[in-house]
Design an enzyme around this catalytic site. Structure first.
Site, mmCIF file in Angstrom:
data_model
loop_
_atom_site.group_PDB
_atom_site.id
_atom_site.type_symbol
_atom_site.label_atom_id
_atom_site.label_comp_id
_atom_site.label_asym_id
_atom_site.label_seq_id
_atom_site.Cartn_x
_atom_site.Cartn_y
_atom_site.Cartn_z
ATOM 1 N N GLU A 83 0.657 -1.305 0.175
ATOM 2 C CA GLU A 83 0.217 0.043 0.022
ATOM 3 C C GLU A 83 0.724 1.288 -0.039
ATOM 4 O O GLU A 83 1.607 1.244 0.980
ATOM 5 C CB GLU A 83 -0.936 -0.037 1.288
ATOM 6 C CG GLU A 83 -1.867 1.153 1.228
ATOM 7 C CD GLU A 83 -2.930 1.237 2.425
ATOM 8 O OE1 GLU A 83 -3.304 2.106 2.804
ATOM 9 O OE2 GLU A 83 -3.171 -0.060 2.766
ATOM 10 N N LYS A 267 -7.017 -0.226 12.304
ATOM 11 C CA LYS A 267 -6.291 -0.832 11.078
ATOM 12 C C LYS A 267 -5.278 0.030 10.487
ATOM 13 O O LYS A 267 -4.224 -0.418 10.015
ATOM 14 C CB LYS A 267 -7.429 -0.895 9.836
ATOM 15 C CG LYS A 267 -6.796 -1.472 8.715
ATOM 16 C CD LYS A 267 -6.623 -0.439 7.725
ATOM 17 C CE LYS A 267 -6.169 -1.347 6.316
ATOM 18 N NZ LYS A 267 -5.455 -0.381 5.220
ATOM 19 N N ASP A 283 4.511 -13.774 12.603
ATOM 20 C CA ASP A 283 3.147 -14.325 12.504
ATOM 21 C C ASP A 283 2.437 -13.098 12.554
ATOM 22 O O ASP A 283 1.835 -12.512 13.645
ATOM 23 C CB ASP A 283 2.885 -15.272 13.307
ATOM 24 C CG ASP A 283 1.483 -15.767 12.991
ATOM 25 O OD1 ASP A 283 0.630 -15.295 12.245
ATOM 26 O OD2 ASP A 283 0.884 -16.810 13.576
ATOM 27 N N HIS A 381 -2.590 10.666 0.209
ATOM 28 C CA HIS A 381 -2.515 9.303 0.010
ATOM 29 C C HIS A 381 -2.780 9.029 -1.698
ATOM 30 O O HIS A 381 -1.880 8.439 -2.244
ATOM 31 C CB HIS A 381 -3.708 8.541 0.687
ATOM 32 C CG HIS A 381 -3.978 6.985 0.154
ATOM 33 N ND1 HIS A 381 -3.006 6.059 0.459
ATOM 34 C CD2 HIS A 381 -4.837 6.526 -0.848
ATOM 35 C CE1 HIS A 381 -3.258 4.988 -0.007
ATOM 36 N NE2 HIS A 381 -4.416 4.969 -0.920
#
Length: 428
Positions: A83, A267, A283, A381
């Site tokens: 991203e 997030k 992980d 962004h």
């Protein structure tokens, strides 16, 4: 020689020039540089030994975030992610933070829970007491399964026993082994211990053991980061620093009370953490699971970070969350790039890695909220996303930057527009 994590004009270099600079800065070997420069860092025979039904490997961009200073030490942070804007935002927030001493971090001992579920018990309270009376015997049996861990200062430290009198399947007990796993993530270690003590627990309680498995809610294995930013550092051409701080505090309050907002807020924190977890072969699903479960610890899903204003009017942010990461075992040991990532970080313990992870997560959260409180998330962004759109449209080499600039200049960052611009440039 101490490292300076500031990399001025780094983004203007070609990837090859960036790698050359990082190689010289960190004193990487020729083999290390080659791992990053050439495709196929994960050999097929190693990949085939990691998982089942392997037919190939999958590559993602590997970047370094700059400017990080953590507990007075400069760190370059390897991030593996697809991203755009994540690396840029984290690096810029780290640049702001270092003017006030960077990030301050700490962590608790690397303790993990192994759960042993016991069913078929008529008197859970007495069964619980029976287990606790023989706690030392249970701990000693668990520790027999990993003498190496014991020699390194780890091992089973304690047990807890929880009673659930009313479940859809009747009463049950759940015993927790509390295990210091040292520099491992610890899943295999604690699972082995849980399986080892299961027969003894059955004999003690008269019940039947079902599940013997670690918990990914590693709430005894916490890492914390804090940052302080002045209003002057946050001001923009359109907004005063004080106004930005007020906007950030309002954004935080939104995430604190509304789970719909908190999910996106958290997030954004994981946008910074997951790429580091991936880069080090850890992980990331376990880290994600623990993070979101910890965000619910009050019974209400909320923000993992807290933001407030101190008596001097400075913005203060804190992130505390479970961080079950390791330096040994699994892909961390088998993937060549994971080993290189640890060398770039210069970490010697799993706790040090955990503390870097939360510092990056806090930086990423600050970057997102600063954007939301000022220009909105899309402006910055989409400017970075424009390069990705240009590549998707077929741009190559110098065409990528040219198409991206056109998309941003006209505020029209769309794939069809990129295709049209590319045809225009090529005279088609």
């Amino acid at each position: 020689m101490s490292l300076d994590s500031r990399l001025p004009a780094f983004r203007n270099l070609s990837p090859a020039a960036r790698l050359d600079h990082i190689g010289q800065l960190l004193g990487l070997s020729h083999d290390d540089v080659s791992l990053l420069a050439n495709a196929g860092a994960l050999p097929m025979d190693i990949a085939n030994g990691m998982i089942e039904n392997v037919i190939g490997t999958f590559e993602l961009p590997y970047a370094v975030a700059s400017n990080f200073q953590i507990n007075g030490r400069d760190v370059l942070v390897p991030l593996v992610v697809e991203e755009p804007s994540i690396v840029a935002a984290a690096s810029y927030m780290a640049k702001l933070a270092r003017a006030n001493g960077g990030f301050t971090t700490s962590s608790s001992a690397p303790l993990m829970h192994a759960q042993v579920q016991i069913v078929g018990i008529q008197d859970p309270l007495n069964a619980r007491l029976s287990l606790l009376r023989r706690k030392d015997e249970i701990i000693e049996l668990a520790n027999r399964k990993d003498q190496l861990l014991n020699s390194l200062g780890g091992g089973c430290r304690d047990i807890e026993v929880h009673t659930f009198a009313d479940t859809p399947r009747g009463p049950m007990l759940v015993a927790h082994l509390i295990v210091d796993v040292r520099d491992a993530m610890g899943a295999n270690t604690v699972n082995t211990m849980a399986e080892a003590v299961a027969p003894l627990m059955e004999a003690i309680t008269g019940g039947q053991v079902r599940l013997r498995i670690l918990s990914n809610l590693a709430d005894l294995r916490l890492a914390r980061a804090q940052v302080r930013i002045t209003p002057q550092q946050l001001e923009t051409a359109e907004f005063s620093g004080e106004a930005v701080i007020e906007g950030i505090l309002d954004a935080y309050a939104f995430a604190a009370v509304d789970p719909y907002r908190a999910a996106t807020h958290n997030k954004g924190i994981m946008n910074g953490i997951d790429p580091l977890i991936v880069a080090t072969g850890n992980d990331w699903r376990a880290v994600e699971a623990g993070a979101h479960a910890y965000a619910c610890r009050s019974g209400h899903y909320g923000s993992l970070t807290t933001w407030e204003k101190d008596n001097n009017g400075h913005l203060v942010g804190t992130l505390e969350m479970p961080m079950p990461v390791g330096l040994v075992g699994g892909a961390t040991k088998t993937h060549p790039l994971a080993q290189l990532s640890l060398r770039i970080l210069g970490v010697k313990t799993a706790q040090a890695l955990a503390e870097i992870a939360v510092a990056v997560g806090l930086a990423q959260n600050l970057g997102a909220m600063r954007a939301l409180a000022t220009e909105g998330i899309q402006r910055g962004h989409m400017a970075l996303h424009a390069r990705n759109i240009a590549v998707v449209a077929g741009a190559r080499g110098d065409e990528v930057d040219w198409v991206a600039r056109q998309l941003v200049e006209y505020h029209d960052v769309r794939a069809d527009r990129a295709v049209a611009l590319l045809k225009q440039k090529r005279g088609q």
